[in-house]
Motif scaffolding. Structure first.
Motif, PDB file in Angstrom:
ATOM      1  N   TYR A 109     -25.544 -19.717 -30.841  1.00 24.30           N
ATOM      2  CA  TYR A 109     -25.584 -18.250 -30.838  1.00 24.30           C
ATOM      3  C   TYR A 109     -24.441 -17.743 -31.693  1.00 24.30           C
TER       4      TYR A 109
ATOM      5  N   ARG B  55     -24.259 -25.917 -25.792  1.00 28.87           N
ATOM      6  CA  ARG B  55     -24.050 -24.744 -26.646  1.00 28.87           C
ATOM      7  C   ARG B  55     -23.040 -25.108 -27.719  1.00 28.87           C
TER       8      ARG B  55
ATOM      9  N   ALA C 155     -32.991 -12.236 -23.019  1.00 26.77           N
ATOM     10  CA  ALA C 155     -31.601 -12.320 -22.529  1.00 26.77           C
ATOM     11  C   ALA C 155     -31.416 -11.260 -21.442  1.00 26.77           C
TER      12      ALA C 155
ATOM     13  N   GLN D   8     -26.556  -7.796 -32.904  1.00 25.20           N
ATOM     14  CA  GLN D   8     -26.673  -6.465 -33.526  1.00 25.20           C
ATOM     15  C   GLN D   8     -26.569  -6.528 -35.051  1.00 25.20           C
TER      16      GLN D   8
ATOM     17  N   GLU E   4     -33.676 -16.062 -28.726  1.00 28.32           N
ATOM     18  CA  GLU E   4     -33.408 -15.282 -27.510  1.00 28.32           C
ATOM     19  C   GLU E   4     -32.984 -13.883 -27.914  1.00 28.32           C
ATOM     20  N   LEU E   5     -33.652 -12.900 -27.346  1.00 26.51           N
ATOM     21  CA  LEU E   5     -33.385 -11.518 -27.721  1.00 26.51           C
ATOM     22  C   LEU E   5     -33.176 -10.648 -26.495  1.00 26.51           C
ATOM     23  N   GLY E   6     -32.235  -9.735 -26.610  1.00 21.70           N
ATOM     24  CA  GLY E   6     -32.007  -8.747 -25.562  1.00 21.70           C
ATOM     25  C   GLY E   6     -32.328  -7.365 -26.104  1.00 21.70           C
ATOM     26  N   ARG E   7     -31.361  -6.801 -26.816  1.00 20.70           N
ATOM     27  CA  ARG E   7     -31.492  -5.396 -27.226  1.00 20.70           C
ATOM     28  C   ARG E   7     -32.698  -5.129 -28.113  1.00 20.70           C
TER      29      ARG E   7
ATOM     30  N   LYS F 254     -29.120 -10.261 -19.618  1.00 18.68           N
ATOM     31  CA  LYS F 254     -27.956  -9.384 -19.515  1.00 18.68           C
ATOM     32  C   LYS F 254     -28.157  -8.031 -20.193  1.00 18.68           C
ATOM     33  N   ALA F 255     -29.118  -7.935 -21.114  1.00 13.07           N
ATOM     34  CA  ALA F 255     -29.389  -6.657 -21.766  1.00 13.07           C
ATOM     35  C   ALA F 255     -29.897  -5.618 -20.766  1.00 13.07           C
TER      36      ALA F 255
END
Ligand SMILES: *Cc1c(COP(=O)(O)O)cnc(C)c1O
Length: 408
Positions: free
Chosen positions: A203, A155, A63, A207, A284-287, A65-66
């Protein structure tokens, strides 16, 4: 004295000077300037490897945006199966980083996509995850007008959320996604219009440190995808299960047990509805991928005592690292992990409050924490700065200097 979050074990080896791949914080600042975000690629590699070991056969998307820093995205591109965008500005950044490549699928979710956002996405071959019927109709009209094949996912606003997650994004009325009961109608419309239906995107939050909550969410997501597929009578080529994997930021936070999540997902997928037999699943992963790799380094400009309280005033602040100030969606302000970079591993000697250089009391980076003594010129390190750091901060506020970034 107030507690602070845990410093990731990746940094705790050695002591003395905080270092990244053999370079000390001071050396990196000498080369790149300060305040400086340092992203350590070895930690990203390690996280990606852990994911692959735990989730065999389930695709991994990043992701953007992270953290959209170009060298970091370029590195990430070699580790993941696709990039997820949340704006057409991110598409511009991905393109500028040289990452518009046939072997790196892109998808685009997010509310408020304008017609030009949609046109740019179709033009670039990005799969658009539509968030409403209106958006779908505009997208189909653009594809027809420009005689292009649109790749479209829906979505879904699911009837459940990620329990206990930092930001609950499901189970409620929402600007995100299409209410699940309306999804089959949109899928039929996509297919009838002759566009490519890529599948579903669900989604439900972010966190989370609870394996049980993530497992429940993934189970419910697979079941929901099965129900929608059965109603339309078609197998979705892809189901994006969302993400929501958290990292420890604060005192008492325990890392998410992703091995337990992976084992449970394997079981869920082994028992999935038959109509999803040919479906490709992705997360999907960001942080979780980048949060722990980043450290924000900022130099002490002033040291002062006011009514018995010691303040370290640094050259950075919330304009670069909003989240550490507690003003990025947190309900309660708690301390991120911090350290004196050039006295890393030394025993704490005093209680200090670290504040940024902005002329607002909001610019509080660490409140009443125990640190080794730091003087003017020393460097403060704030950890967990790899995700939603600079990109989630109001850098123009108060017209202070820009932060630097480097991937090592
Ligand atoms: C923000 C977002 C993510 C990334 O969330 P993390 O908590 O950073 O993993 C993934 N998918 C969607 C749709 C998002 O909006």
């Amino acid at each position: 004295m107030k507690a602070m979050g845990p410093v990731s074990a990746d940094f705790l080896r050695g002591g003395g000077d905080l270092s990244f791949g053999g370079k000390s914080a001071e050396e990196l600042i000498a080369a790149h300037g300060a305040p400086l975000f340092v992203y350590n690629h070895a930690i990203i590699d390690r996280q990606a490897k852990r994911y692959r070991a735990a989730f065999a056969g389930v695709g991994l998307h990043y992701a953007v945006k992270a953290n959209p820093f170009a060298p970091l995205m370029q590195h990430m591109a070699g580790l993941v199966d696709g990039l997820d965008l949340a704006s057409s500005g991110e598409l511009v950044r991905v393109e500028a980083a040289g990452l518009l490549r046939p072997d790196l699928p892109l998808s685009f979710a997010g509310p408020g996509k304008t017609s030009s956002d949609l046109a740019e996405a179709v033009q670039a071959g990005v799969c658009v995850h539509v968030e409403s019927e209106n958006e779908l109709e505009r997208l189909l009209a653009i594809a027809k007008l420009t005689k292009q094949q649109a790749s479209i996912g829906v979505r879904v606003n699911p009837p459940f959320g990620l329990k206990g997650s930092g930001m609950k994004m499901g189970g409620l009325a929402s600007q995100f996604g299409v209410d699940h009961e309306a999804v089959p109608g949109l899928v039929r419309r996509i297919v009838e219009a002759g566009a490519e239906w890529r599948g579903l995107h669900v989604y439900a939050g972010s966190q989370s440190l609870s394996a049980e909550a993530v497992i429940d969410m993934q189970r419910a997501t697979v079941a929901l995808a099965g129900e929608i597929a059965t109603e339309v009578g078609l197998t979705p080529p892809e189901v994006n299960l969302g993400g929501g994997f958290g990292i420890p930021y604060f005192a008492g936070d325990k890392p998410l047990d992703i091995e337990a999540v992976g084992a449970a997902l394997e079981d869920t997928l082994a028992n999935r509805p038959l109509i999803l037999a040919g479906t490709n699943f992705v997360i999907e992963l960001g942080r979780w991928l980048v949060g722990e790799c980043g450290v924000y380094l900022t130099r002490v400009v002033d040291r002062k005592v006011s009514r018995g309280k010691t303040f370290l005033v640094v050259d950075g602040g919330l304009h670069h690292m909003l989240a550490a100030s507690g003003n990025f969606g947190q309900l309660l302000r708690r301390n991120y992990p911090v350290a004196v970079a050039n006295r890393f591993g030394d025993e704490p000697e005093e209680e200090v409050t670290v504040v940024g250089c902005l002329c607002t009391p909001l610019d509080l980076l660490a409140d009443e924490v125990a640190l080794p003594r730091a003087e003017v010129g020393d460097v403060i390190a704030i950890f967990c700065a790899g995700a939603y750091g600079l990109t989630a901060s109001p850098q123009a506020f108060l017209s202070q200097g820009a932060a630097r970034e480097v991937l090592v």
